[in-house]
Design a protein around this motif. Structure first.
Motif, PDB file in Angstrom:
ATOM      1  N   ILE A   1      25.889  18.692  33.405  1.00 19.09           N
ATOM      2  CA  ILE A   1      25.269  18.580  34.730  1.00 19.09           C
ATOM      3  C   ILE A   1      26.179  17.762  35.647  1.00 19.09           C
ATOM      4  O   ILE A   1      26.378  18.105  36.818  1.00 19.09           O
ATOM      5  CB  ILE A   1      23.859  17.942  34.635  1.00 19.09           C
ATOM      6  N   GLN A   2      26.772  16.710  35.084  1.00 22.49           N
ATOM      7  CA  GLN A   2      27.672  15.853  35.850  1.00 22.49           C
ATOM      8  C   GLN A   2      28.894  16.645  36.311  1.00 22.49           C
ATOM      9  O   GLN A   2      29.317  16.531  37.471  1.00 22.49           O
ATOM     10  CB  GLN A   2      28.105  14.665  34.980  1.00 22.49           C
TER      11      GLN A   2
ATOM     12  N   ALA B   1      16.070  15.695  38.054  1.00 22.35           N
ATOM     13  CA  ALA B   1      15.974  14.239  37.953  1.00 22.35           C
ATOM     14  C   ALA B   1      17.293  13.651  37.458  1.00 22.35           C
ATOM     15  O   ALA B   1      17.765  12.634  37.977  1.00 22.35           O
ATOM     16  CB  ALA B   1      14.834  13.848  37.021  1.00 22.35           C
ATOM     17  N   ALA B   2      17.897  14.317  36.469  1.00 19.80           N
ATOM     18  CA  ALA B   2      19.186  13.846  35.939  1.00 19.80           C
ATOM     19  C   ALA B   2      20.252  13.879  37.036  1.00 19.80           C
ATOM     20  O   ALA B   2      21.054  12.944  37.153  1.00 19.80           O
ATOM     21  CB  ALA B   2      19.612  14.702  34.751  1.00 19.80           C
ATOM     22  N   LYS B   3      20.244  14.927  37.852  1.00 16.53           N
ATOM     23  CA  LYS B   3      21.200  15.027  38.962  1.00 16.53           C
ATOM     24  C   LYS B   3      21.045  13.854  39.927  1.00 16.53           C
ATOM     25  O   LYS B   3      22.028  13.247  40.363  1.00 16.53           O
ATOM     26  CB  LYS B   3      20.983  16.338  39.738  1.00 16.53           C
ATOM     27  N   LYS B   4      19.800  13.561  40.279  1.00 17.21           N
ATOM     28  CA  LYS B   4      19.543  12.447  41.198  1.00 17.21           C
ATOM     29  C   LYS B   4      20.040  11.134  40.601  1.00 17.21           C
ATOM     30  O   LYS B   4      20.644  10.307  41.288  1.00 17.21           O
ATOM     31  CB  LYS B   4      18.043  12.344  41.526  1.00 17.21           C
ATOM     32  N   MET B   5      19.779  10.943  39.320  1.00 14.57           N
ATOM     33  CA  MET B   5      20.212   9.701  38.668  1.00 14.57           C
ATOM     34  C   MET B   5      21.734   9.615  38.594  1.00 14.57           C
ATOM     35  O   MET B   5      22.312   8.537  38.759  1.00 14.57           O
ATOM     36  CB  MET B   5      19.592   9.597  37.270  1.00 14.57           C
ATOM     37  N   LEU B   6      22.376  10.765  38.380  1.00 19.91           N
ATOM     38  CA  LEU B   6      23.841  10.782  38.357  1.00 19.91           C
ATOM     39  C   LEU B   6      24.407  10.424  39.736  1.00 19.91           C
ATOM     40  O   LEU B   6      25.409   9.710  39.830  1.00 19.91           O
ATOM     41  CB  LEU B   6      24.366  12.153  37.906  1.00 19.91           C
TER      42      LEU B   6
END
Length: 121
Positions: A105-106, A77-82
């Motif tokens: 992750i970024q 989810a964090a990847k998608k938001m980034l």
């Protein structure tokens, strides 16, 4: 007994009957049975402990698997938001992942995109 009973089969017969009664008596049979029962009880207790340990280990494994799955889902989810250029602080609040972890992750995402771009050239 043998010297006294020589020639007197009735005495010998009585002696054997007495020995048979003693050896078949509840006290002696119980003595041997108790030893066997103790072994059975010990084996049963060991089997129960083994089963208990297996169930506890299984439950722990399930819990760890669920926790790991949740962490993977949060990272995705964090990847998608980034990728949507959302603020790292906002992503941290939504996913409950630390800002430092989101930055990692970024960076990973940046490296992935860099490799993909190099492959397409």
């Amino acid at each position: 007994i043998c010297k006294k009973s020589k020639g007197d089969e009735k005495i010998m017969e009585n002696s054997f009957e007495t020995l048979e009664q003693i050896s078949e008596g509840e006290e002696l049979i119980g003595f041997y049975d108790k030893e066997e029962q103790d072994k059975i009880i010990m084996n049963t207790l060991m089997a129960l402990e083994k089963e208990k340990a297996y169930k506890e280990g299984f439950a722990e494994g399930i819990a760890e698997g669920k926790e790991e799955g949740i962490l993977i889902a949060k990272a995705k989810a964090a990847k998608k938001m980034l990728k949507m250029n959302m603020d790292t602080n906002l992503i941290s609040k939504v996913t409950k992942i630390s800002v430092d972890e989101i930055k990692k992750i970024q960076n990973d995402l940046f490296e992935e995109e860099k490799k993909n771009n190099e492959k397409s050239i």
